[in-house]
Scaffold this motif. Structure first.
Motif, PDB file in Angstrom:
ATOM      1  N   MET B   1       0.545  -1.140   0.097  1.00  0.00           N
ATOM      2  CA  MET B   1      -0.150  -0.096  -0.070  1.00  0.00           C
ATOM      3  C   MET B   1       0.946   1.367   0.007  1.00  0.00           C
ATOM      4  N   GLU B   2       0.554   2.069  -1.043  1.00  0.00           N
ATOM      5  CA  GLU B   2       1.352   3.635  -0.919  1.00  0.00           C
ATOM      6  C   GLU B   2       1.170   4.316   0.269  1.00  0.00           C
ATOM      7  N   ILE B   3       1.796   5.619   0.896  1.00  0.00           N
ATOM      8  CA  ILE B   3       2.056   5.803   1.638  1.00  0.00           C
ATOM      9  C   ILE B   3       1.354   6.458   1.876  1.00  0.00           C
ATOM     10  N   ARG B   4       0.881   7.074   0.409  1.00  0.00           N
ATOM     11  CA  ARG B   4       0.002   8.432   0.191  1.00  0.00           C
ATOM     12  C   ARG B   4      -1.934   8.082   1.271  1.00  0.00           C
ATOM     13  N   LYS B   5      -2.107   6.290   0.187  1.00  0.00           N
ATOM     14  CA  LYS B   5      -3.354   5.939   0.824  1.00  0.00           C
ATOM     15  C   LYS B   5      -3.601   5.474   1.733  1.00  0.00           C
ATOM     16  N   THR B   6      -2.100   4.871   3.146  1.00  0.00           N
ATOM     17  CA  THR B   6      -2.066   4.481   4.120  1.00  0.00           C
ATOM     18  C   THR B   6      -2.577   5.892   5.087  1.00  0.00           C
ATOM     19  N   GLU B  23     -14.266  19.646   8.700  1.00  0.00           N
ATOM     20  CA  GLU B  23     -14.564  20.930   9.550  1.00  0.00           C
ATOM     21  C   GLU B  23     -14.234  21.820  10.923  1.00  0.00           C
ATOM     22  N   GLU B  24     -13.729  20.653  11.692  1.00  0.00           N
ATOM     23  CA  GLU B  24     -13.548  20.995  13.041  1.00  0.00           C
ATOM     24  C   GLU B  24     -11.704  20.687  12.807  1.00  0.00           C
ATOM     25  N   LEU B  25     -11.513  19.987  12.436  1.00  0.00           N
ATOM     26  CA  LEU B  25      -9.994  19.587  12.221  1.00  0.00           C
ATOM     27  C   LEU B  25      -9.288  20.583  11.497  1.00  0.00           C
ATOM     28  N   ALA B  26     -10.011  20.890  10.346  1.00  0.00           N
ATOM     29  CA  ALA B  26      -9.147  21.753   9.465  1.00  0.00           C
ATOM     30  C   ALA B  26      -9.081  22.704  10.440  1.00  0.00           C
ATOM     31  N   HIS B  27     -10.084  23.551  10.779  1.00  0.00           N
ATOM     32  CA  HIS B  27      -9.636  24.889  11.922  1.00  0.00           C
ATOM     33  C   HIS B  27      -8.474  25.115  12.927  1.00  0.00           C
ATOM     34  N   ARG B  28      -8.453  23.299  13.316  1.00  0.00           N
ATOM     35  CA  ARG B  28      -7.696  23.296  14.398  1.00  0.00           C
ATOM     36  C   ARG B  28      -6.433  22.856  14.293  1.00  0.00           C
ATOM     37  N   ALA B  29      -6.238  22.636  12.913  1.00  0.00           N
ATOM     38  CA  ALA B  29      -5.022  22.459  11.235  1.00  0.00           C
ATOM     39  C   ALA B  29      -4.680  23.704  10.834  1.00  0.00           C
ATOM     40  N   GLU B  30      -5.366  24.541  11.194  1.00  0.00           N
ATOM     41  CA  GLU B  30      -4.983  25.560  10.502  1.00  0.00           C
ATOM     42  C   GLU B  30      -4.755  25.956   8.773  1.00  0.00           C
ATOM     43  N   ILE B  31      -5.776  24.436   8.941  1.00  0.00           N
ATOM     44  CA  ILE B  31      -5.547  24.511   7.053  1.00  0.00           C
ATOM     45  C   ILE B  31      -6.992  24.802   6.658  1.00  0.00           C
ATOM     46  N   ASP B  32      -7.337  24.429   5.492  1.00  0.00           N
ATOM     47  CA  ASP B  32      -8.840  24.207   4.776  1.00  0.00           C
ATOM     48  C   ASP B  32      -9.409  23.574   4.295  1.00  0.00           C
ATOM     49  N   THR B  34     -11.810  22.103   2.209  1.00  0.00           N
ATOM     50  CA  THR B  34     -11.388  20.563   1.300  1.00  0.00           C
ATOM     51  C   THR B  34     -10.434  19.995   1.309  1.00  0.00           C
ATOM     52  N   TYR B  35      -9.479  20.936   1.245  1.00  0.00           N
ATOM     53  CA  TYR B  35      -8.390  19.855   1.418  1.00  0.00           C
ATOM     54  C   TYR B  35      -7.667  19.335   2.055  1.00  0.00           C
ATOM     55  N   VAL B  36      -8.553  18.932   3.552  1.00  0.00           N
ATOM     56  CA  VAL B  36      -8.924  17.859   4.138  1.00  0.00           C
ATOM     57  C   VAL B  36      -9.547  17.026   4.285  1.00  0.00           C
ATOM     58  N   SER B  37     -11.015  17.109   2.730  1.00  0.00           N
ATOM     59  CA  SER B  37     -11.622  16.506   2.099  1.00  0.00           C
ATOM     60  C   SER B  37     -10.506  15.497   1.057  1.00  0.00           C
ATOM     61  N   SER B  38     -10.061  16.073  -0.006  1.00  0.00           N
ATOM     62  CA  SER B  38      -8.980  15.779  -0.687  1.00  0.00           C
ATOM     63  C   SER B  38      -7.723  14.601  -0.148  1.00  0.00           C
ATOM     64  N   LEU B  39      -7.362  15.381   0.923  1.00  0.00           N
ATOM     65  CA  LEU B  39      -6.136  14.375   1.780  1.00  0.00           C
ATOM     66  C   LEU B  39      -6.981  13.058   1.845  1.00  0.00           C
ATOM     67  N   GLU B  40      -7.934  13.382   2.720  1.00  0.00           N
ATOM     68  CA  GLU B  40      -8.298  12.044   3.046  1.00  0.00           C
ATOM     69  C   GLU B  40      -9.391  10.847   1.565  1.00  0.00           C
ATOM     70  N   ARG B  41      -9.165  11.421   0.621  1.00  0.00           N
ATOM     71  CA  ARG B  41      -9.991  10.543  -0.272  1.00  0.00           C
ATOM     72  C   ARG B  41      -8.385  10.380  -0.665  1.00  0.00           C
ATOM     73  N   PRO B  46       0.772  15.213   1.012  1.00  0.00           N
ATOM     74  CA  PRO B  46       0.855  16.234   1.651  1.00  0.00           C
ATOM     75  C   PRO B  46       1.839  16.283   1.680  1.00  0.00           C
ATOM     76  N   SER B  47       2.855  17.102   2.221  1.00  0.00           N
ATOM     77  CA  SER B  47       3.943  17.839   2.385  1.00  0.00           C
ATOM     78  C   SER B  47       3.950  17.693   4.134  1.00  0.00           C
ATOM     79  N   ILE B  48       5.595  17.292   4.599  1.00  0.00           N
ATOM     80  CA  ILE B  48       5.453  17.109   5.446  1.00  0.00           C
ATOM     81  C   ILE B  48       5.325  17.760   7.367  1.00  0.00           C
ATOM     82  N   ASP B  49       5.319  19.364   6.323  1.00  0.00           N
ATOM     83  CA  ASP B  49       4.795  20.540   7.307  1.00  0.00           C
ATOM     84  C   ASP B  49       3.130  20.418   7.467  1.00  0.00           C
ATOM     85  N   VAL B  50       2.548  19.636   6.564  1.00  0.00           N
ATOM     86  CA  VAL B  50       1.326  20.107   6.635  1.00  0.00           C
ATOM     87  C   VAL B  50       1.526  18.161   7.977  1.00  0.00           C
TER      88      VAL B  50
END
Lengths: 70, 70
Positions: B1-6, B23-32, B34-41, B46-50
């Motif tokens: 399994m590729e790391i991105r999917k993991t 939305e709550e997670l995005a707010h806490r992490a100070e990111i968007d 819809t970006y969280v949604s994209s990452l979960e899919r 993501p960069s190691i900063d994110v």
DNA sequence: TTGTGACTTGTAGTCCGTT
DNA sequence: CAACGGACTACAAGTCACA
């Protein structure tokens, strides 16, 4: 310490421990030579795809590369 | 399994375990959101900063988020 | 509450070279 | 062998409207 710097010093240390040049590591990980140099200097924050490539080229887990090794 | 999917499935699982919305997670992490949604899919690597922002918002180490949790 | 498309901006990442 | 520059391309990062 920011994760990018932790990664940078881990990368350099582990590469040297394995006795590899930046170029050899770059070749094994299939990434650019100058980019490895930049990463070791903390200029960029790599994606986790690159993190995994480097980790496997070094024979460690991705987590090892971003964990503070006191 | 590729790391991105993991990472993607770990992120979703850990977020839900904590009872947080994207939305709550995005707010806490100070990111968007819809970006969280994209990452979960698994759309982006993501960069190691994110990675670190999300890990700290979830109260885990960055390594936990990219490690295969069988 | 989450997914998605369309879009823009910024940085990751490559490739050429020189010091 | 490594640091560093410029010029470039690829893709992550962030925004918005809407289903």
């Amino acid at each position: 310490m920011e994760i990018r710097k932790t990664f940078a010093s881990n990368l350099r240390l582990m590469r040297q421990t394995k006795g590899l040049s930046q170029e050899e590591l770059a070749h094994r990980a299939e990434i650019d030579r100058t980019y490895v140099s930049s990463l070791e200097r903390g200029i960029y924050s790599p994606s986790i795809d690159v993190l995994e490539k480097l980790a496997s080229a070094l024979g460690v887990s991705p987590g090892e590369l971003i964990r503070p090794h006191e």
